[in-house]
Design an enzyme around this catalytic site. Structure first.
Site, PDB file in Angstrom:
ATOM      1  N   LYS A  35    -109.175 -19.868  26.581  1.00  0.00           N
ATOM      2  CA  LYS A  35    -108.623 -18.372  27.008  1.00  0.00           C
ATOM      3  C   LYS A  35    -107.799 -18.126  26.835  1.00  0.00           C
ATOM      4  CE  LYS A  35    -106.107 -22.065  29.366  1.00  0.00           C
ATOM      5  NZ  LYS A  35    -105.131 -21.834  30.611  1.00  0.00           N
ATOM      6  N   TYR A 260     -80.092  -0.028  21.932  1.00  0.00           N
ATOM      7  CA  TYR A 260     -80.099   0.110  23.140  1.00  0.00           C
ATOM      8  C   TYR A 260     -78.928  -0.557  24.218  1.00  0.00           C
ATOM      9  CZ  TYR A 260     -84.309   3.288  23.806  1.00  0.00           C
ATOM     10  OH  TYR A 260     -85.328   3.827  23.101  1.00  0.00           O
TER      11      TYR A 260
HETATM   12  C1  LIG Z   1    -107.093 -27.056  33.064  1.00  0.00           C
HETATM   13  C2  LIG Z   1    -107.150 -26.929  31.770  1.00  0.00           C
HETATM   14  N1  LIG Z   1    -106.877 -28.146  30.285  1.00  0.00           N
HETATM   15  C3  LIG Z   1    -106.808 -27.845  29.997  1.00  0.00           C
HETATM   16  C4  LIG Z   1    -105.372 -26.435  29.289  1.00  0.00           C
HETATM   17  C5  LIG Z   1    -104.849 -26.922  27.496  1.00  0.00           C
HETATM   18  O1  LIG Z   1    -103.801 -26.646  27.909  1.00  0.00           O
HETATM   19  P1  LIG Z   1    -102.965 -26.468  26.540  1.00  0.00           P
HETATM   20  O2  LIG Z   1    -102.302 -25.579  26.245  1.00  0.00           O
HETATM   21  O3  LIG Z   1    -101.150 -27.495  27.512  1.00  0.00           O
HETATM   22  O4  LIG Z   1    -103.279 -27.914  25.447  1.00  0.00           O
HETATM   23  C6  LIG Z   1    -105.417 -25.784  29.818  1.00  0.00           C
HETATM   24  C7  LIG Z   1    -104.385 -24.673  30.068  1.00  0.00           C
HETATM   25  O5  LIG Z   1    -103.222 -23.980  30.331  1.00  0.00           O
HETATM   26  C8  LIG Z   1    -105.893 -25.960  31.590  1.00  0.00           C
HETATM   27  O6  LIG Z   1    -105.196 -24.631  32.040  1.00  0.00           O
END
Ligand SMILES: Cc1ncc(COP(=O)(O)O)c(C=O)c1O
Length: 370
Positions: A35, A260
């Site tokens: 994602k 800045y």
């Molecule tokens: C539902 C879910 N599963 C797995 C993950 C993966 O987590 P991580 O990046 O800590 O391994 C996430 C990430 O936010 C998540 O929202």
């Protein structure tokens, strides 16, 4: 390609980290969580490289899932938060997506849609109180889903609130609630159901249910979810190197101020490098004086406020030796992104995820897979 800021992503490092996650939990199948553009690493490039190995991918939105299918990714894809609109269930059927279900609304949309979906992940709220349902509702949902002819397999899923903190017993409490719910589902005549509980921190450090599905995200990119420990120290291979070049050099006199707000003041005579990278690229404006980087493989540190397109830095252990055109590693194998995140008062998740589209992205497969 004039401006030298480049995010170089080693796709073999990501494959290595995926395989490493599976080695740590050998009884489980694994989603590769891609994602948010694969945590800033490029979802399509990453998914293409992992498609033969990955049991499945996981994303947060149907747009992310469709983009992967349009790029000819064939592995199953899970929507981690489920659907946001009723119509998405039709798209799930069309593209073969799997989905989480976390609410009555999502369930009602699913039943109304008459869509057929291979796997549904019922999300149990074991204590994080963000998404999901209680045990009683989960038992009822699973009963409804199993007696519908719209789904082949139902899995019970939860997410940990504190798995990155090994001294916090919340994870044990969440696991206990999870197993109680699995037991109740079995007693209701709809079990056993497979489990999906583990993010990176849980995969690496907690004892999680055998079988089922793990969901590694951050660790795929070679980054540690634990404070004070780098991904490399955990046996991961950092996947992204953010590098740029020195574009200007000047000699500062003791007392000269920089950038800045003139927030940095030279405590001795030394050179100052100006580097092509800024918050417009994703290098956080909050990054504090002293944040590590390497200039021409020499340790250096941020000196002065981060601008939109530029940062300024000095060598850590020397007052001279910088030249225009030298390579600067902002994070990567020699400069842990976790340490830069500490100086920016944030976490490495945010640093890589909020990279903008402005750096050049370069993909390579240098990491030697065993
Ligand atoms: C539902 C879910 N599963 C797995 C993950 C993966 O987590 P991580 O990046 O800590 O391994 C996430 C990430 O936010 C998540 O929202």
């Amino acid at each position: 390609m004039a401006r030298p800021l480049t995010a170089t992503v080693d796709l073999n490092a990501i494959l290595h980290n995926y395989r490493y996650a599976k080695k740590l939990q050998p009884s489980c199948k694994a989603f590769a969580v891609v994602k948010s553009n694969a945590y800033g690493h490029g979802a399509i490039e990453v998914a293409k490289h992992l498609d033969d190995d990955a049991d499945a991918f996981a994303v947060a939105t149907i747009e992310e899932a469709i983009a992967l299918r349009e790029a000819d990714i064939v592995s199953p894809i899970l929507l981690l938060e489920g659907v946001f609109e009723a119509d998405e269930w039709r798209l799930c059927e069309e593209h073969g997506f799997w989905s989480a279900i976390e609410s009555d609304t999502q369930l009602a949309w699913f039943l109304d849609s008459k869509a057929n979906v291979e796997k549904i992940f019922v999300k149990l709220d074991t204590g994080m109180h963000r998404l999901g349902m209680d045990q009683e509702a989960a038992v009822a949902f699973i009963d409804t889903l199993k007696s519908s002819d719209q789904v082949d397999d139902v899995i019970l899923m939860t997410h940990f609130a504190c798995a990155d903190d090994l001294s916090d017993i919340t994870t044990m409490e969440q696991l206990t609630r999870f197993e109680q719910a699995r037991h109740a589902i079995e007693k209701s005549g709809n079990g056993p159901v497979d489990a999906s509980v583990a993010n990176s921190a849980a995969i690496m450090k907690w004892s999680v249910p055998e079988g089922g599905w793990i969901r590694p995200g951050l660790m795929l990119y070679g980054i540690s979810p634990f404070s004070g420990v780098t991904g490399q120290q955990l046996g991961l291979a950092p996947a992204m190197t953010l590098s740029s070049k020195v574009i200007s050099v000047r000699a500062l006199k003791k007392g000269d101020k920089v950038g800045y707000g003139l927030s940095y003041e030279a405590s001795e005579d030394h050179q100052l490098a100006t580097i092509a990278a800024g918050y417009g690229d994703g290098y956080p404006r909050t990054t504090a004086y002293g944040a590590p980087m390497n200039i021409n493989a020499m340790p250096a540190m941020l000196a002065g406020r981060v601008s939109m397109d530029m940062i300024t830095a000095r060598l850590t252990n020397a007052t001279s030796g910088i030249e225009i055109g030298q390579t600067v590693e902002l994070w990567g194998s020699n400069v842990p992104v976790e340490e830069v995140a500490d100086f920016a008062d944030t976490i490495a998740y945010e640093l890589v995820t909020r990279m903008t589209s402005r750096p050049h992205y370069k993909y390579e497969t240098r990491f030697e897979l065993k």
